[in-house]
Design a protein around this motif. Structure first.
Motif, PDB file in Angstrom:
ATOM      1  N   UNK A 134       0.845  -1.202   0.000  1.00  0.00           N
ATOM      2  CA  UNK A 134       0.000   0.000   0.000  1.00  0.00           C
ATOM      3  C   UNK A 134       0.874   1.242   0.000  1.00  0.00           C
ATOM      4  N   UNK A 135       0.923   1.944  -1.133  1.00  0.00           N
ATOM      5  CA  UNK A 135       1.818   3.101  -1.274  1.00  0.00           C
ATOM      6  C   UNK A 135       1.042   4.404  -1.433  1.00  0.00           C
ATOM      7  N   UNK A 136      -0.151   4.502  -0.816  1.00  0.00           N
ATOM      8  CA  UNK A 136      -0.905   5.749  -0.802  1.00  0.00           C
ATOM      9  C   UNK A 136      -0.367   6.667   0.279  1.00  0.00           C
ATOM     10  N   UNK A 203      -1.043  -1.266   4.276  1.00  0.00           N
ATOM     11  CA  UNK A 203      -1.534   0.118   4.176  1.00  0.00           C
ATOM     12  C   UNK A 203      -2.453   0.305   2.968  1.00  0.00           C
ATOM     13  N   UNK A 204      -3.235  -0.748   2.637  1.00  0.00           N
ATOM     14  CA  UNK A 204      -4.314  -0.546   1.660  1.00  0.00           C
ATOM     15  C   UNK A 204      -5.623  -0.514   2.455  1.00  0.00           C
ATOM     16  N   UNK A 205      -6.705  -0.020   1.840  1.00  0.00           N
ATOM     17  CA  UNK A 205      -7.979   0.001   2.577  1.00  0.00           C
ATOM     18  C   UNK A 205      -8.717  -1.340   2.562  1.00  0.00           C
ATOM     19  N   UNK A 206      -8.133  -2.372   1.918  1.00  0.00           N
ATOM     20  CA  UNK A 206      -8.844  -3.655   1.791  1.00  0.00           C
ATOM     21  C   UNK A 206      -8.972  -4.310   3.171  1.00  0.00           C
ATOM     22  N   UNK A 215      -5.952  -9.348   1.627  1.00  0.00           N
ATOM     23  CA  UNK A 215      -5.120  -9.231   0.418  1.00  0.00           C
ATOM     24  C   UNK A 215      -3.960 -10.221   0.431  1.00  0.00           C
ATOM     25  N   UNK A 216      -3.620 -10.711   1.626  1.00  0.00           N
ATOM     26  CA  UNK A 216      -2.549 -11.710   1.725  1.00  0.00           C
ATOM     27  C   UNK A 216      -3.090 -12.935   2.476  1.00  0.00           C
ATOM     28  N   UNK A 228       1.783  -5.396  11.061  1.00  0.00           N
ATOM     29  CA  UNK A 228       1.056  -4.205  11.509  1.00  0.00           C
ATOM     30  C   UNK A 228       0.082  -3.788  10.416  1.00  0.00           C
ATOM     31  N   UNK A 229      -1.223  -3.835  10.732  1.00  0.00           N
ATOM     32  CA  UNK A 229      -2.263  -3.432   9.783  1.00  0.00           C
ATOM     33  C   UNK A 229      -2.724  -2.025  10.169  1.00  0.00           C
ATOM     34  N   UNK A 230      -2.628  -1.077   9.245  1.00  0.00           N
ATOM     35  CA  UNK A 230      -2.990   0.312   9.564  1.00  0.00           C
ATOM     36  C   UNK A 230      -4.490   0.495   9.810  1.00  0.00           C
TER      37      UNK A 230
END
Ligand code: NAP
Length: 295
Positions: A134-136, A203-206, A215-216, A228-230
């Protein structure tokens, strides 16, 4: 909570567009109350094209500090002349201090993440190998802070190739020793690289919405890894669940939210933030009254 607002009360606020979801007013007002400070923290919806004309008005009205959220952080970076090093490096401002010297922009997102990881996992990122999916906006803050803090290796992934390539180039341009690589946009490649990392950051919103798959999958993780999940809206996200099944240690993103706010509080007031009070208020807001029993 009763706030005794009077003519000498110092106002603070968070600005965003939209802003209704923000938990910052609860967290910061609880902090002011805990320290018996004559201050109040509000929230305003400000569209990006109006930000730079709104800031001087708020300064004129006596606001002493602001937080900025999506989509205003980059607008403030471009519009403010006085910035701290983290804001300059990241190209984003989430905190503004207003005093006789004018307006100064800061970014506490990256340091908030580093503190959360230190607190949750008793871990410093110095010398670590990281996989960041996640690169936002949030992923950028994490990557920049980890590189500046001496991470050995950062492996980047995102579904959006343009964002991925841009973050890779921006990290390299820092000229630090961290080994930067872009894993690409294919989930198959992410699994393999994810297993190589000591710290995995999502760091994606999924996963923010009920029923979304991780996602994984569990076989992307292994025992001993820290994950660590944001996302902070539930005690255990789908990605955390998958990682835990593989034996990894996991955390959601509430600590990052807490620490970026605590750092803002200290920048404005010069005082140590009442972190325990702020955490309790956040947990109640996010998980409900039974927070303490569930976390
Ligand atoms: P963002 O700017 O939209 O960035 C998210 C990135 O993830 C985008 O590049 C997006 O690509 C990519 N993405 C979306 N779906 C994907 C998938 N299935 N696989 C791979 N990449 C995917 O969002 P953000 O502001 O960085 O926020 C990201 C997450 O962090 C959110 O869940 C947010 O709530 C959380 N967050 C937490 C904190 C905290 O304090 N804990 C702070 C900020 C944000 P596309 O644009 O192509 O979809």
């Amino acid at each position: 909570m009763v706030i005794n607002i009077n003519p000498s009360t110092t106002p603070y606020a968070v600005l965003g567009h939209p802003i209704r979801h923000s938990l910052s007013p609860r967290m910061q007002n609880a902090a002011f109350e805990a320290l018996a400070m004559d201050a109040v923290y509000l929230a305003f919806d400000v569209p990006p094209e109006k930000l730079m004309q709104t800031l001087p008005v708020l300064a004129e009205l006596g606001f002493a500090g602001l937080n900025l959220t999506v989509p205003l952080k980059e607008v403030a970076f471009r519009g403010l002349a006085d910035l701290d090093e983290a804001a300059r490096r990241l190209g984003s401002v989430n905190t503004i201090k207003i005093d006789a010297g004018g307006l100064k922009g800061f970014s506490t997102d990256g340091e908030g993440f580093l503190r959360a990881v230190r607190e949750t996992f008793d871990l410093s990122v110095k010398g670590l190998s990281l996989f960041l999916l996640g690169c936002g906006g949030a992923g950028r803050a994490v990557a920049m802070a980890c590189a500046a803090a001496g991470a050995k290796r950062i492996m980047l992934a995102d579904a959006d190739r343009t964002r991925l390539t841009k973050l890779e180039a921006d990290l390299r341009a820092l000229g630090l020793k961290t080994d930067i690589s872009a894993v690409g946009t294919e989930p198959q490649a992410w699994r393999r690289v994810c297993r190589e990392a000591e710290l995995v950051v999502h760091a994606t919103p999924v996963g923010m919405h009920t029923g979304e798959p991780s996602v994984l999958p569990p076989d992307a993780f292994h025992s001993g890894q820290r994950v660590y999940d944001l996302i902070y809206m539930s005690p255990e996200t789908v990605l955390m669940h998958a990682a835990r099944e593989a034996g990894a240690r996991t955390s959601n993103g509430l600590g990052m939210l807490l620490h970026q706010g605590a750092l803002s509080f200290s920048i404005w007031t010069g005082r140590e933030a009442p972190v325990a009070v702020m955490r309790r208020v956040l947990e109640e807001a996010v998980y409900g009254k039974k927070a303490e029993a569930r976390i």
